[in-house]
Scaffold this active site. Structure first.
Site, PDB file in Angstrom:
ATOM      1  N   GLU A   1       0.811  -1.231   0.000  1.00 42.79           N
ATOM      2  CA  GLU A   1       0.000   0.000   0.000  1.00 42.79           C
ATOM      3  C   GLU A   1       0.837   1.270   0.000  1.00 42.79           C
ATOM      4  O   GLU A   1       0.535   2.209   0.725  1.00 42.79           O
ATOM      5  CB  GLU A   1      -0.932   0.010   1.226  1.00 42.79           C
ATOM      6  CG  GLU A   1      -1.940  -1.091   1.186  1.00 42.79           C
ATOM      7  CD  GLU A   1      -2.805  -1.167   2.441  1.00 42.79           C
ATOM      8  OE1 GLU A   1      -4.002  -1.445   2.302  1.00 42.79           O
ATOM      9  OE2 GLU A   1      -2.286  -0.950   3.554  1.00 42.79           O
TER      10      GLU A   1
HETATM   11  C1  TNX Z   1      -4.302  -4.048   4.710  1.00 41.55           C
HETATM   12  S1  TNX Z   1      -2.531  -6.288   4.319  1.00 41.55           S
HETATM   13  C2  TNX Z   1      -3.048  -3.763   5.198  1.00 41.55           C
HETATM   14  C3  TNX Z   1      -2.891  -3.341   6.591  1.00 41.55           C
HETATM   15  C4  TNX Z   1      -4.202  -3.235   7.304  1.00 41.55           C
HETATM   16  C5  TNX Z   1      -5.099  -4.380   6.916  1.00 41.55           C
HETATM   17  C6  TNX Z   1      -6.395  -4.391   7.655  1.00 41.55           C
HETATM   18  C7  TNX Z   1      -1.524  -5.247   4.185  1.00 41.55           C
HETATM   19  C8  TNX Z   1      -0.274  -5.732   3.671  1.00 41.55           C
HETATM   20  N1  TNX Z   1      -1.872  -3.994   4.519  1.00 41.55           N
HETATM   21  O1  TNX Z   1      -2.191  -2.134   6.660  1.00 41.55           O
HETATM   22  O2  TNX Z   1      -3.956  -3.271   8.675  1.00 41.55           O
HETATM   23  O3  TNX Z   1      -5.347  -4.300   5.534  1.00 41.55           O
HETATM   24  O4  TNX Z   1      -7.146  -5.518   7.342  1.00 41.55           O
END
Ligand code: TNX
Length: 533
Positions: free
Chosen positions: A339
């Protein structure tokens, strides 16, 4: 699609073994109606399902004169001491540990080919013998032995018994070498005692990797001597504005030591270049504009990025990775990489090209979230897949291509393995961006068939992440992890041929009295035929 439900000659052999158990009134394989399955016998209720189970006639009875023997004074002896500690409070017996002479429970290291973590457990009137090629196998065998005893053995006060270990032979080894659980200690901070409690729950199900998400926008949780404000200031809050916290190096070493005593390797993660607000808030110089943002206690993602063009960014990364690698006897160092919505693609690739060699320089292997496959994964790197069943074909193809070129995969599909997803609309804790994940959905898939085109050898295993935006207490952890965590453990450990929801849900239900005895509060999913409380 579910090829693991098909019976091939190879699977028939293992199914045959299980059916033998079924004949003894323990396991049912294949589709059976949901109503009132017979309560499984101890040999048939082990989770994760062993590779092979052969019931025997007579049980072994642990008595006040039972002795535990382990040869030598090394790691095998320590596994014996661990077993004695498990059994003493509820049995009230002395259970001395010796290295010679007759004994009711024997832990034996041998040259038999059980692999790094496999074992054989034989139980009969004369005693119980666990044999393994390595101490890790003895430890996993001890977890099986625990489950062959009545649930009351888990209590911390003396119970009446009798302490019968069901008779029979189990020969067992894991399907995958990497069987992980992740705890996000950034969104909410969890103390050393809380992490140890979770480690003990993981060990019961033969999970061998503890991934700690040590940094994110909301908190930096590990002391770094060369950048002290990361923890002192960046760790001073959490989601919702509570006081947060961080591990001193001594505390972190204690977690690593405790995990190792339960045969878990700790995988530390510093999430970069996104998910870095806590670091950016701690040091103004890390920001492209030289201005530190405020600490963040919300739950949005994707708004922060390290400054890819600045030299200091790589001094920071080098110092943090060096200090963390020095605290890490394990092989891996996770650098996040998910992300990074505030980092351009070009910058992302540049960043990963510069940071992955730092991990190698300090002797560790890179793990990154699967977005790393959009850059150039280092040789030997592992990518952790967290997409969904219906993630776009292009994104999956990118991961598969990387796997074909040697990148190993850890499978954490969010709509299966994420322990922070709500079970149903009514679940108070948790999120639902990946959908609702009931117990069956979380268990009923095959890691070996999940990403078609990825070489079988690229799949190193599975991991169940527990993100903690909504999770703040032991009871919260318990509720989200149980009963999904044992299913994740079974996907990692058990042969594909043992996979059956109808059989699994019965074994899972039989775990409930053990959780009650351990003080684990779990979600009583209507999909599982629980015993009356
Ligand atoms: C996605 S999964 C994220 C996290 C959040 C999560 C909550 C991932 C690699 N990044 O930053 O905590 O979703 O479900």
């Amino acid at each position: 699609m579910r090829s693991h439900h098909r019976t091939t000659p190879r699977t028939a052999r293992v199914l045959g073994t299980l059916l033998l158990v079924a004949a003894a009134g323990s396991v049912t394989v294949g589709a059976t109606p949901a109503a009132a399955p017979p309560a499984p016998t101890p040999l048939g209720r082990v989770v994760p399902a062993p590779a092979s189970v052969t019931p025997g006639a007579a049980p072994y009875r642990i008595t006040r004169s039972t002795v535990i023997r382990a040869d030598g004074s090394g790691a095998g002896r320590r596994v014996a001491e661990y077993l004695a500690h498990l059994l003493r409070p509820s049995t009230g017996y002395r259970l001395p540990v010796t290295s010679r002479g007759p004994a009711g429970i024997r832990l034996v290291l041998s040259h038999d080919p059980f692999g790094a973590e496999g074992y054989r457990l034989h139980s009969g009137r004369d005693g119980v013998t666990i044999t393994a090629a390595a101490p890790a196998g003895l430890f996993h065998g001890v977890q099986t032995l625990r489950q062959l005893l009545p649930a009351a053995v888990e209590k911390d006060t003396v119970r009446p018994g009798p302490w019968l270990v069901a008779g029979g032979t189990i020969t067992d080894r894991p399907r995958y070498a990497y069987r992980g659980a992740m705890l996000d200690v950034s969104r909410h901070f969890f103390t050393v005692a809380q992490v140890k409690r979770y480690i003990d729950q993981l060990a019961l199900y033969k999970i061998n990797e503890l991934h700690l998400h040590l940094s994110d926008d909301q908190g930096w949780r590990i002391a770094v001597d060369s950048w002290p404000r990361l923890a002192a200031y960046g760790g001073s809050t959490q989601v919702g504005g509570g006081k947060g916290g961080f591990y001193t190096k001594a505390q972190y070493r204690e977690i690593v030591r405790y995990a190792a005593s339960r045969y878990l390797e700790v995988v530390p993660e510093i999430d970069m270049p996104g998910h870095t607000n806590a670091a950016l808030a701690s040091y103004a110089g890390l920001n492209c504009d030289g201005a530190a943002p405020p600490l963040y206690t919300g739950t949005e993602v994707g708004f922060s990025s390290l400054c890819v063009g600045k030299r200091v960014t790589y001094d920071f990364a080098d110092d943090v990775i060096r200090e963390l690698a020095a605290l890490t006897p394990g092989r891996y160092l996770h650098i996040g990489g998910d992300e990074a919505h505030s980092t351009s693609h070009e910058d992302y690739v540049t960043f990963m090209d510069r940071v992955q060699p730092i991990v190698a320089k300090y002797g560790k292997t890179v793990i990154g979230w699967h977005q790393l496959t959009g850059a150039r994964p280092a040789r030997g790197a592992l990518a952790q897949y967290w997409g969904l069943d219906d993630t776009g074909a292009a994104e999956k193809a990118q991961v598969v291509r990387a796997a074909q070129h040697g990148t190993g995969l850890i499978l954490s599909p969010a709509d299966r393995m994420y322990l922070d997803m709500k079970y149903t609309e009514d679940t108070e804790l948790g999120q639902d961006w990946a959908g609702l994940v009931e117990v069956r959905r979380s268990y009923d898939w095959d890691p070996g068939a999940y990403l078609p085109g990825a070489p079988a050898s690229s799949v190193r295993g599975v991991e169940a992440p527990l993100w903690t935006e909504t999770v703040a207490t032991d009871a919260d952890i318990d509720y989200m992890a149980f009963p999904r965590l044992p299913g994740a453990a079974e996907l990692g450990w058990s042969p594909a041929a043992t996979h059956s929801w109808d059989a699994y849900k019965v074994r899972l239900a039989a775990q409930a009295p053990r959780w009650d005895a351990l003080g684990i509060t779990y979600y009583r999913s209507p999909q599982v035929p629980w015993p009356a409380p």
